[in-house]
Design a protein around this motif. Structure first.
Motif, PDB file in Angstrom:
ATOM      1  N   GLU A 122       0.831  -1.201   0.000  1.00  0.00           N
ATOM      2  CA  GLU A 122       0.000   0.000   0.000  1.00  0.00           C
ATOM      3  C   GLU A 122       0.867   1.253   0.000  1.00  0.00           C
ATOM      4  OE1 GLU A 122      -3.585   2.122   2.599  1.00  0.00           O
ATOM      5  OE2 GLU A 122      -2.698   0.227   3.274  1.00  0.00           O
ATOM      6  N   VAL A 123       1.901   1.258   0.836  1.00  0.00           N
ATOM      7  CA  VAL A 123       2.811   2.406   0.863  1.00  0.00           C
ATOM      8  C   VAL A 123       3.562   2.501  -0.454  1.00  0.00           C
ATOM      9  CG1 VAL A 123       4.763   3.477   2.049  1.00  0.00           C
ATOM     10  CG2 VAL A 123       3.050   2.228   3.369  1.00  0.00           C
ATOM     11  N   GLY A 124       4.059   1.373  -0.945  1.00  0.00           N
ATOM     12  CA  GLY A 124       4.820   1.366  -2.189  1.00  0.00           C
ATOM     13  C   GLY A 124       4.017   1.847  -3.379  1.00  0.00           C
ATOM     14  N   ASP A 125       2.757   1.428  -3.469  1.00  0.00           N
ATOM     15  CA  ASP A 125       1.919   1.848  -4.585  1.00  0.00           C
ATOM     16  C   ASP A 125       1.664   3.354  -4.562  1.00  0.00           C
ATOM     17  OD1 ASP A 125       1.751  -0.708  -5.546  1.00  0.00           O
ATOM     18  OD2 ASP A 125      -0.279  -1.098  -4.814  1.00  0.00           O
ATOM     19  N   PHE A 126       1.577   3.920  -3.362  1.00  0.00           N
ATOM     20  CA  PHE A 126       1.362   5.356  -3.266  1.00  0.00           C
ATOM     21  C   PHE A 126       2.626   6.134  -3.603  1.00  0.00           C
ATOM     22  CE2 PHE A 126       1.348   9.370  -0.944  1.00  0.00           C
ATOM     23  CZ  PHE A 126       0.130   9.913  -1.332  1.00  0.00           C
ATOM     24  N   PRO A 195      -7.738   3.383  -9.380  1.00  0.00           N
ATOM     25  CA  PRO A 195      -7.352   2.212  -8.583  1.00  0.00           C
ATOM     26  C   PRO A 195      -6.847   1.057  -9.443  1.00  0.00           C
ATOM     27  CG  PRO A 195      -9.441   3.118  -7.817  1.00  0.00           C
ATOM     28  CD  PRO A 195      -9.110   3.836  -9.091  1.00  0.00           C
ATOM     29  N   ARG A 196      -5.766   0.438  -8.986  1.00  0.00           N
ATOM     30  CA  ARG A 196      -5.177  -0.719  -9.662  1.00  0.00           C
ATOM     31  C   ARG A 196      -5.030  -1.859  -8.658  1.00  0.00           C
ATOM     32  NH1 ARG A 196      -5.534   0.324 -15.171  1.00  0.00           N
ATOM     33  NH2 ARG A 196      -4.907   2.492 -15.542  1.00  0.00           N
ATOM     34  N   PRO A 197      -4.868  -3.099  -9.112  1.00  0.00           N
ATOM     35  CA  PRO A 197      -4.652  -4.200  -8.166  1.00  0.00           C
ATOM     36  C   PRO A 197      -3.460  -3.923  -7.255  1.00  0.00           C
ATOM     37  CG  PRO A 197      -5.100  -5.058 -10.361  1.00  0.00           C
ATOM     38  CD  PRO A 197      -4.952  -3.570 -10.511  1.00  0.00           C
ATOM     39  N   LYS A 198      -3.557  -4.369  -6.018  1.00  0.00           N
ATOM     40  CA  LYS A 198      -2.531  -4.101  -5.023  1.00  0.00           C
ATOM     41  C   LYS A 198      -1.170  -4.629  -5.492  1.00  0.00           C
ATOM     42  CE  LYS A 198      -3.644  -4.456  -0.748  1.00  0.00           C
ATOM     43  NZ  LYS A 198      -3.988  -4.981   0.622  1.00  0.00           N
TER      44      LYS A 198
END
Length: 262
Positions: A122-126, A195-198
């Protein structure tokens, strides 16, 4: 052949005090990432707040500087620094590694995630879309410093860099600024605009950077103390990009596979 601009490495000089362009590139990179992060935090699907972004930037700075320095020490010049350990702290003499900085930021993401109750993905995707502008400014800093230049070329875009002999070379710092900074940013910003897959945004960053850096390394002069480290043509930068490419592809595959099964 292009003419290399003769930059003054000092942006501002006041008596014995000097503000260097290279240092300011880090400031620009951090500032751009922070401002873009605050903008992304306003999007409801990210589940972030602007104060959380303000908190994370401190973790990221420590991770980039400590990881980048230690990465350079151990990936690129371990023998020298083991013989001169105090030189490890002489960051003003230069020597930073992107891959080390990446590991430092991943650790920062992990620790920040524990504090803020967020997963690493979650942190990495942001954070992933906020990184390329910093890479862009960093490569401009390398160009201004006339360091990390490319291999010899007879193309009309070749430049003669100070301290690099009399033969024209690829301005590989600008290639990296364009691919790792501009193209990767546009790709990630577009991809993460909904939104994209985690794990997929993180995966795209790892895959995109790994591929772009691997390609540019064919035009970049290998580090003098290392030369080619595998197969008589692979540089250390290319070796370090291989796990990035593999992990990035895996994260994207896993994200979409889990979405299909959900």
């Amino acid at each position: 052949m292009l003419t290399y601009p003769q930059f003054d490495p000092n942006m501002i000089s006041i008596g014995p005090l000097h503000l260097r362009w290279y240092g300011m590139m880090y400031v620009f990179g951090v500032a751009s990432g922070w401002l873009l992060g605050r903008y992304r935090a306003s999007k409801p699907w990210n589940n972030w707040t602007k104060p959380q972004m303000d908190d994370f930037i401190t973790w990221a700075i420590v991770g980039v500087v400590a990881g980048g320095r230690l990465g350079y020490v151990f990936f690129y010049n371990a023998e020298y620094y083991l013989s001169e350990p105090l030189k490890i702290f002489a960051v003003w003499e230069g020597g930073m590694s992107f891959h080390g900085g990446l590991l430092g930021v991943i650790l920062a993401c992990l620790l920040f995630g524990r504090v803020s109750k967020k997963s690493l993905t979650e942190v990495g995707d942001f954070i992933a879309p906020l990184v390329p502008p910093g890479l862009f400014f960093g490569r401009l800093g390398n160009f201004i410093n006339a360091e990390l230049w490319g291999r010899y070329t007879d193309g009309p875009w070749g430049m003669i860099f100070p301290g690099a002999g009399t033969m024209p070379r690829h301005p590989s710092q600008l290639y990296e600024a364009a691919l790792e900074g501009v193209v990767l940013f546009v790709l990630l910003w577009w991809y993460s605009s909904k939104p994209r897959p985690k794990g997929c945004v993180s995966g795209l960053f790892l895959l995109g950077y790994g591929v772009f850096r691997f390609i540019v390394e064919f035009a970049r002069q290998p580090d003098a103390q290392l030369g080619f480290v595998a197969l008589d043509w692979m540089s250390m930068g290319q070796i370090l990009c291989l796990p990035m490419i593999a992990l990035g592809a895996f994260l994207i595959w896993r994200g979409y596979a889990r979405e299909r099964l959900a």
